[in-house]
Scaffold this motif. Structure first.
Motif, PDB file in Angstrom:
ATOM      1  N   GLY A   1      -3.598  15.262  11.922  1.00  8.67           N
ATOM      2  CA  GLY A   1      -2.373  16.160  11.756  1.00  8.67           C
ATOM      3  C   GLY A   1      -2.206  16.517  13.421  1.00  8.67           C
ATOM      4  O   GLY A   1      -0.964  16.482  14.657  1.00  8.67           O
TER       5      GLY A   1
ATOM      6  N   SER B   1      -3.335  15.908  15.835  1.00  7.41           N
ATOM      7  CA  SER B   1      -3.365  14.216  16.485  1.00  7.41           C
ATOM      8  C   SER B   1      -2.136  13.679  16.852  1.00  7.41           C
ATOM      9  O   SER B   1      -1.506  13.446  18.091  1.00  7.41           O
ATOM     10  CB  SER B   1      -4.433  13.540  17.032  1.00  7.41           C
ATOM     11  OG  SER B   1      -4.316  12.520  15.629  1.00  7.41           O
TER      12      SER B   1
ATOM     13  N   PRO C   1     -13.633  28.460  18.012  1.00  3.90           N
ATOM     14  CA  PRO C   1     -12.643  28.646  19.545  1.00  3.90           C
ATOM     15  C   PRO C   1     -11.759  29.253  19.330  1.00  3.90           C
ATOM     16  O   PRO C   1     -11.181  30.466  19.564  1.00  3.90           O
ATOM     17  CB  PRO C   1     -12.539  27.410  20.099  1.00  3.90           C
ATOM     18  CG  PRO C   1     -12.463  26.014  19.108  1.00  3.90           C
ATOM     19  CD  PRO C   1     -13.053  26.179  17.934  1.00  3.90           C
TER      20      PRO C   1
HETATM   21  P1  ADP Z   1      -6.887  17.716  12.151  1.00  4.21           P
HETATM   22  O1  ADP Z   1      -5.740  17.682  12.909  1.00  4.21           O
HETATM   23  O2  ADP Z   1      -7.720  16.701  11.650  1.00  4.21           O
HETATM   24  O3  ADP Z   1      -6.497  18.073  10.863  1.00  4.21           O
HETATM   25  P2  ADP Z   1      -8.165  20.698  11.883  1.00  4.21           P
HETATM   26  O4  ADP Z   1      -6.915  21.380  12.287  1.00  4.21           O
HETATM   27  O5  ADP Z   1      -7.932  20.306  10.693  1.00  4.21           O
HETATM   28  O6  ADP Z   1      -8.181  19.017  12.701  1.00  4.21           O
HETATM   29  O7  ADP Z   1      -9.319  20.907  12.386  1.00  4.21           O
HETATM   30  C1  ADP Z   1      -9.741  21.020  14.020  1.00  4.21           C
HETATM   31  C2  ADP Z   1      -9.903  22.822  14.296  1.00  4.21           C
HETATM   32  O8  ADP Z   1     -10.971  23.200  13.608  1.00  4.21           O
HETATM   33  C3  ADP Z   1      -9.411  23.089  15.666  1.00  4.21           C
HETATM   34  O9  ADP Z   1      -8.710  22.880  16.178  1.00  4.21           O
HETATM   35  C4  ADP Z   1     -10.622  24.668  15.696  1.00  4.21           C
HETATM   36  O10 ADP Z   1      -9.827  25.326  15.821  1.00  4.21           O
HETATM   37  C5  ADP Z   1     -11.070  24.376  13.790  1.00  4.21           C
HETATM   38  N1  ADP Z   1     -12.555  24.480  14.031  1.00  4.21           N
HETATM   39  C6  ADP Z   1     -13.488  25.358  12.776  1.00  4.21           C
HETATM   40  N2  ADP Z   1     -14.571  25.785  12.919  1.00  4.21           N
HETATM   41  C7  ADP Z   1     -14.951  23.988  14.332  1.00  4.21           C
HETATM   42  C8  ADP Z   1     -15.614  24.281  14.931  1.00  4.21           C
HETATM   43  N3  ADP Z   1     -17.115  24.723  13.700  1.00  4.21           N
HETATM   44  N4  ADP Z   1     -16.221  23.266  15.810  1.00  4.21           N
HETATM   45  C9  ADP Z   1     -14.735  22.925  15.609  1.00  4.21           C
HETATM   46  N5  ADP Z   1     -13.480  23.551  15.826  1.00  4.21           N
HETATM   47  C10 ADP Z   1     -13.861  23.937  14.743  1.00  4.21           C
END
Ligand code: ADP
Ligand code: ASP
Ligand code: MG
Length: 417
Positions: free
Chosen positions: A8, A10, A230
């Motif tokens: 989402g 991206s 982060p």
């Molecule tokens: P998507 O757009 O694929 O749904 P998400 O928002 O679900 O992406 O996942 C990315 C987010 O995951 C990052 O922005 C970060 O805040 C979170 N995150 C949680 N744990 C980690 C980790 N260990 N390393 C990197 N990101 C992490």
């Protein structure tokens, strides 16, 4: 075949969709299947529609209208010609949604949830597919419900691997780029099902497994898997290479960068998983693959918020033993409450749980008939993998620790938020 998953974050706006095009132009798009989630926070917005539907709120149609408007702005930014068929295709999905809320007779909450929530992915993939075609990257849009078959456990469906494998094998691989939806599937009556929130990573793994893919790449707003989220920890560092085992542990404890169900199918066929930045697609990111020597040396921090710490003791002060415990776990299973930590003493039994499906109140009533139930809501569960004294100090400092548990590699504490 390579599988790329765009989440989402991206594709949250037109610039995001244009960036997907750029990523594909940079890294190549021959023999690729794209799995795409709903745009930005659309899934949360659709959850509001569902709430309005069940509460018979007069905001129902305006909440749908808000989502239409959000997507329409993205369309206007991407396609100048308002007669472009993408406008009709997107409108058709929203019209289907309105038709559903007008005509549905089923009182089954989870069934209704899945029929409504799935519109997000159908719309996002429609937009991205048309945009890529328009930009010269010819692709074929696939309705994932014709390929991923599940049981009818709405909101948390289980994949029927045999049928899914058969259907995915029929995809004509001569076409070189496919675009399909994450998160959704269909049951044997062709009703839409979903694989659980954040399930699009899992969809990518299902396709990878069934197609014997060369690799899966999930494109994120972070440089890869870091040793901590982060958003909650300063100075998080990138893990260049980790084993499936380590990634499974991290995802299981709640590192939300990878959906926990994603890794097992990949591990089975030893398909590497890359977690990369959609902002800097040429950077290597994190690679998840086989090999015990890939364990990170650094401590990894994971936090799960909004947990509930439940303590049960028997009303007559008898011990909580095998018989009681199996009954308690039977109830957790029945109410689909996920247990993330267990602590047992002679007359009390504590569990830290996640109430994803808002069933805790019902469960509490049932448990209270047999046990004294006390609980703390809104607690946080911190997990440190590969902890040491310094990393434990980082997490425990200034916190009200309710439970602490230590095993060889893992330290967990439950704190009042
Ligand atoms: P998507 O757009 O694929 O749904 P998400 O928002 O679900 O992406 O996942 C990315 C987010 O995951 C990052 O922005 C970060 O805040 C979170 N995150 C949680 N744990 C980690 C980790 N260990 N390393 C990197 N990101 C992490
Ligand atoms: N759109 C779904 C969600 O937000 C699935 C996903 O993003 O992975 O949960
Ligand atoms: Mg996500």
């Amino acid at each position: 075949m390579k599988i790329f998953k765009f989440g989402g974050a991206s594709v949250k706006d037109a610039a995001g969709v244009k960036n997907v095009l750029q990523v594909l132009q940079t890294v190549g798009h021959e023999d690729v299947l794209l799995v795409i989630s709903a745009m930005g926070k659309t899934t949360n917005a659709l959850e509001i529609v569902i709430k309005n539907y069940f509460e018979k709120s007069k905001e129902l149609y305006s909440s749908i209208q808000d989502i239409r408007k959000y997507h329409n702005q993205i369309l206007l930014d991407l396609f100048e010609d308002e007669e472009h068929e993408v406008y009709f295709d997107v409108t058709a999905h929203f019209d289907d949604l309105e038709y559903f809320v007008r005509s549905n007779k089923s009182p089954n909450y989870s069934f209704v949830y899945d029929q409504i929530i799935s519109i997000g992915e159908l719309v996002s993939t429609t937009i991205v597919s048309h945009y890529l075609n328009e930009s010269g990257i010819t692709n074929q849009w696939l309705d994932v419900r014709n390929f991923i078959k599940t049981d009818n456990t709405y909101r948390d469906a289980n994949v029927n691997w045999e049928q899914t494998q058969k259907l995915i094998s029929k995809i004509n691989r001569k076409k070189s780029l496919f675009v399909t939806q994450g998160f959704i599937g269909a049951d044997e009556n062709n009703f839409t099902t979903t694989l659980g929130r954040e399930g699009s990573d899992y969809t990518a793994a299902i396709f990878a497994y069934c197609m014997g893919a060369e690799s899966v790449t999930i494109w994120k707003d972070v440089p890869g898997v870091l040793n901590a989220d982060p958003r909650y920890f300063e100075n998080a560092v990138l893990l260049n290479q980790i084993s499936y085992r380590e990634a499974i542990e991290l995802a299981f404890y709640g590192a939300s960068v990878i959906h926990p169900k994603t890794l097992q199918p990949l591990q089975k066929k030893e398909i590497p998983l890359y977690v990369k930045s959609f902002v800097n697609p040429t950077l290597p990111g994190t690679s998840v693959s086989k090999g015990a020597d890939l364990e990170p040396k650094t401590s990894c921090f994971i936090v799960k918020k909004n947990q509930i710490l439940i303590s049960l003791s028997s009303i007559d002060f008898s011990f909580i033993m095998e018989e009681n415990i199996s009954e308690i776990f039977g109830l957790f299973h029945k109410y689909k409450i996920k247990v993330s930590l267990i602590q047992n003493s002679a007359i009390s039994f504590s569990v830290c749980v996640e109430d994803k499906f808002e069933k805790f109140n019902e469960l509490k009533t049932v448990l209270s008939k047999k046990f004294k139930v006390s609980y703390n809501e809104n607690v946080s569960l911190y997990t440190i993998r590969h902890f040491d004294a310094a990393s434990a100090e980082v997490v425990e400092k200034d916190k009200n620790v309710l439970v602490k548990q230590i095993s060889r590699e893992t330290l967990q504490i439950v704190t009042q938020q």
